[in-house]
Design an enzyme around this catalytic site. Structure first.
Site, PDB file in Angstrom:
ATOM      1  N   GLU A  77       0.811  -1.219   0.000  1.00  0.00           N
ATOM      2  CA  GLU A  77       0.000   0.000   0.000  1.00  0.00           C
ATOM      3  C   GLU A  77       0.844   1.268   0.000  1.00  0.00           C
ATOM      4  O   GLU A  77       0.352   2.358   0.279  1.00  0.00           O
ATOM      5  CB  GLU A  77      -0.982  -0.045   1.184  1.00  0.00           C
ATOM      6  CG  GLU A  77      -2.023  -1.136   0.913  1.00  0.00           C
ATOM      7  CD  GLU A  77      -2.984  -1.404   2.042  1.00  0.00           C
ATOM      8  OE1 GLU A  77      -2.619  -1.179   3.205  1.00  0.00           O
ATOM      9  OE2 GLU A  77      -4.098  -1.871   1.747  1.00  0.00           O
ATOM     10  N   HIS A  96      -1.147   3.780   8.671  1.00  0.00           N
ATOM     11  CA  HIS A  96      -2.361   3.063   8.243  1.00  0.00           C
ATOM     12  C   HIS A  96      -2.521   1.833   9.124  1.00  0.00           C
ATOM     13  O   HIS A  96      -1.585   1.042   9.264  1.00  0.00           O
ATOM     14  CB  HIS A  96      -2.252   2.642   6.777  1.00  0.00           C
ATOM     15  CG  HIS A  96      -3.293   1.652   6.355  1.00  0.00           C
ATOM     16  ND1 HIS A  96      -4.638   1.842   6.568  1.00  0.00           N
ATOM     17  CD2 HIS A  96      -3.184   0.451   5.738  1.00  0.00           C
ATOM     18  CE1 HIS A  96      -5.315   0.802   6.093  1.00  0.00           C
ATOM     19  NE2 HIS A  96      -4.448  -0.061   5.590  1.00  0.00           N
ATOM     20  N   TYR A 123     -12.314  16.606  20.733  1.00  0.00           N
ATOM     21  CA  TYR A 123     -10.904  16.302  20.501  1.00  0.00           C
ATOM     22  C   TYR A 123     -10.599  15.755  19.112  1.00  0.00           C
ATOM     23  O   TYR A 123      -9.521  15.990  18.572  1.00  0.00           O
ATOM     24  CB  TYR A 123     -10.389  15.365  21.593  1.00  0.00           C
ATOM     25  CG  TYR A 123     -10.533  16.004  22.943  1.00  0.00           C
ATOM     26  CD1 TYR A 123      -9.742  17.089  23.297  1.00  0.00           C
ATOM     27  CD2 TYR A 123     -11.513  15.576  23.832  1.00  0.00           C
ATOM     28  CE1 TYR A 123      -9.898  17.720  24.524  1.00  0.00           C
ATOM     29  CE2 TYR A 123     -11.678  16.205  25.058  1.00  0.00           C
ATOM     30  CZ  TYR A 123     -10.864  17.272  25.390  1.00  0.00           C
ATOM     31  OH  TYR A 123     -11.028  17.895  26.597  1.00  0.00           O
TER      32      TYR A 123
END
Length: 196
Positions: A77, A96, A123
């Site tokens: 990826e 990731h 947040y």
């Protein structure tokens, strides 16, 4: 700071982040990847690497056009990482994961919704900002990379449909804080949804 010292610090931060995510169950097996950019090179975890055992030899070195420079096969990826670095010149780190709760939200149907994770606390917006959405394509395929490039917008944080989160930030530690906040917010949103 000397050039070699900065690179060593970035590598040490990447290894620490990977091991921390693994030791606390935020990633498992070899189902995650991370990278950092130093000058004109990207250091991305090797194909099949485990965050729990990361070392310096677990990083492929790529040029910004994707050419492998050190003979180590990168995560399949890696084009997602390069797309984020090319989009945002200030970003120096990408993470990731397939973390449980963010992946849960990646499996929902969104149909144009812009606020993907309905968290009541401030947040997520403060630390991460908007969470983008990338339509499904099989992991590691050109279809996914094209869908990702076509989905890029102002934000640096995305949910890959039925896959999990990916985000970029200015440093590895900031990316770590952001992916942690994303998972925590996703957990809170899931708990609120299931107790309504």
């Amino acid at each position: 700071m000397a050039v070699e010292d900065k690179l060593n610090n970035m590598m040490n931060d990447a290894i620490w982040v990977g091991q921390s995510l693994f030791s606390r169950g935020k990633v498992s097996g070899s189902a995650a990847n991370l990278s950092f950019r130093y000058e004109d090179k990207v250091y991305v975890t090797r194909s099949g690497s485990c965050f729990g055992r990361l070392g310096e030899d677990d990083f492929a070195v790529l040029s910004m056009d994707g050419t492998v420079l050190n003979g180590i096969k990168p995560s399949k990826e890696w084009p997602l990482h390069l797309a984020l670095f090319q989009k945002d010149q200030s970003a120096e780190a990408v993470i990731h994961t397939h973390s449980t709760y963010a992946t849960y939200w990646s499996c929902q149907k969104w149909d144009g919704v812009s606020d993907l994770i309905p968290t009541p606390t401030p947040y997520l917006k403060m630390k991460v900002g908007e969470v983008g959405f990338v339509p499904y394509a099989p992991p590691g395929t050109e279809e996914l990379f094209e869908a990702f490039r076509n989905s890029l917008k102002e934000t640096n944080c995305y949910l890959l449909e039925n896959h999990g989160p990916i985000l970029a930030d200015k440093t590895m530690l900031e990316a770590f804080y952001a992916i942690e906040e994303l998972e925590e917010a996703s957990n809170n949103a899931y708990l609120l949804k299931t107790t309504e």
